[in-house]
Enzyme design. Structure first.
Site, PDB file in Angstrom:
ATOM      1  N   SER A  52      -6.303  -2.692   1.092  1.00  0.00           N
ATOM      2  CA  SER A  52      -6.485  -2.311  -0.320  1.00  0.00           C
ATOM      3  C   SER A  52      -6.727  -3.510  -1.223  1.00  0.00           C
ATOM      4  CB  SER A  52      -5.275  -1.504  -0.827  1.00  0.00           C
ATOM      5  OG  SER A  52      -5.162  -0.306  -0.106  1.00  0.00           O
ATOM      6  N   GLU A  90       0.809  -1.220   0.000  1.00  0.00           N
ATOM      7  CA  GLU A  90       0.000   0.000   0.000  1.00  0.00           C
ATOM      8  C   GLU A  90       0.844   1.273   0.000  1.00  0.00           C
ATOM      9  OE1 GLU A  90      -3.940  -0.379   2.217  1.00  0.00           O
ATOM     10  OE2 GLU A  90      -2.626  -1.686   3.390  1.00  0.00           O
ATOM     11  N   ASN A 144     -10.827  -0.460   9.249  1.00  0.00           N
ATOM     12  CA  ASN A 144      -9.597   0.221   8.820  1.00  0.00           C
ATOM     13  C   ASN A 144      -9.360   1.415   9.746  1.00  0.00           C
ATOM     14  OD1 ASN A 144      -9.182  -1.217   6.151  1.00  0.00           O
ATOM     15  ND2 ASN A 144     -11.248  -0.428   5.891  1.00  0.00           N
ATOM     16  N   GLU A 173     -14.370  -5.891   8.027  1.00  0.00           N
ATOM     17  CA  GLU A 173     -13.098  -5.422   8.591  1.00  0.00           C
ATOM     18  C   GLU A 173     -13.246  -4.001   9.088  1.00  0.00           C
ATOM     19  OE1 GLU A 173     -10.241  -5.635   5.437  1.00  0.00           O
ATOM     20  OE2 GLU A 173     -11.022  -3.875   4.407  1.00  0.00           O
ATOM     21  N   SER A 210     -11.116   9.168  -1.986  1.00  0.00           N
ATOM     22  CA  SER A 210     -11.277   8.090  -1.016  1.00  0.00           C
ATOM     23  C   SER A 210     -12.631   8.182  -0.313  1.00  0.00           C
ATOM     24  CB  SER A 210     -10.151   8.137   0.015  1.00  0.00           C
ATOM     25  OG  SER A 210      -8.893   7.914  -0.588  1.00  0.00           O
TER      26      SER A 210
END
Length: 324
Positions: free
Chosen positions: A165, A15, A289, A287, A298
């Protein structure tokens, strides 16, 4: 007096490039009236400060200082824009905690826990948080394809346990495809999680501390043009990202409440972005982050914009919360 802010970017994982983009956006939008902004690129080979002409100056790791001229520069706060190790897995958080330098992301334990998908889901299951059926595998262990398929079914997802990612993620339709998928996952991490396929609406929920208040941002619905929300879908325009998401009132309430519950229960801070898939009206966690992407495109900045929060305000708030 203006505060000295180190924006750390780069990192040791796949990443790296995405992190550089995020860090440069933070550098671009940080209010120069309040802050002196310094870009710090972290790699396995070197830690360097990049000035505006991209000239490199070494970072003194003993106290995290730089000296591009006669005067030594120390930092009041670190803005963490590193996705993956060592910025999202607790390593740098522990380092800055030892040095006594405030930083914008979660503390070291919470970062390590959330970065490890297996540990995160295991921690939250006793609280009733729903998730996919999973099978764990470590590098070097015997691969029993029949046992995997018996537990999670087909299709299934093979994922690197500690990566982001969508690196090291494959959707597997046939048992014979498992070997190649595991090879790809083990390139990213020595631990793998294999999960059952959840067929439902995928959403992303940003939860942040903004102006001292835990704030759930508008929800984003994700529709991938590819087989799932992979790297191309995330970063190369191969998806629709609809904010606010087209959810029923009961779905929106449940996922907002669950995302905030996870943030509070795990004692998270700074920015987080949690991913869920709805089965009926029940959100299932994929998940969490804790250093999400921060480019203009984003998801978290999109959500903040929908909430009426500019990038300048978003970034300044993270710094002020860390300094408190």
């Amino acid at each position: 007096m203006k505060k000295n802010i180190a924006i750390i970017m780069g990192g040791y994982s796949s990443e790296y490039g995405i992190s550089i983009k995020s860090g440069n956006v933070v550098h671009k939008y940080l209010d120069r009236e309040q802050y002196n902004s310094y870009r710090i690129v972290v790699t396995k080979e070197k830690w360097v400060y990049l000035d505006d002409s991209d000239q490199e100056f070494p970072v003194n790791k003993s106290d995290f200082s730089i000296q591009p001229a006669a005067e030594k520069i120390t930092f009041d706060c670190v803005f963490n824009a590193i996705h993956g190790t060592p910025g999202e897995d607790g390593l740098l958080q522990a380092y800055f905690e030892l040095l006594g330098i405030p930083q914008t992301s979660c503390n070291h334990y919470q970062s390590a826990l959330t970065f490890n998908k297996r540990d995160l889901l295991s921690t939250l299951k006793p609280y009733g948080v729903q998730c996919a059926t999973s099978f764990y595998l470590n590098k070097g262990q015997t691969i029993d394809k029949d046992a995997i398929v018996d537990k999670v079914g087909l299709p299934c997802f093979v994922k690197a346990n500690r990566a982001g990612s969508s690196y090291g993620v494959s959707k597997v339709y046939q048992k014979e495809e498992l070997e190649n998928a595991l090879t790809a996952a083990f390139k990213e991490d020595s631990e793998v999680i294999i999960e059952s396929f959840l067929d439902g609406t995928e959403v992303s929920v940003g939860v942040i501390t903004y102006n001292s208040e835990i704030t759930v941002l508008p929800i984003t619905e994700i529709i991938s043009e590819n087989d799932f929300f992979d790297y191309e879908a995330k970063y190369m325009g191969k998806s629709q990202e609809i904010t606010p998401a087209r959810l029923s009132e009961i779905q929106e309430t449940k996922v907002r409440d669950l995302a905030e519950f996870i943030y509070r229960t795990l004692d998270l801070k700074g920015y987080t972005r949690s991913e869920f898939i709805f089965i009926g009206d029940i959100p299932h966690l994929l998940e969490v982050n804790t250093t999400p992407g921060l480019t203009e495109e984003s998801l978290l900045p999109q959500q903040a914009k929908t909430a009426g929060i500019s990038l300048e305000e978003l970034f300044a708030s993270a710094i002020e919360e860390a300094l408190r």
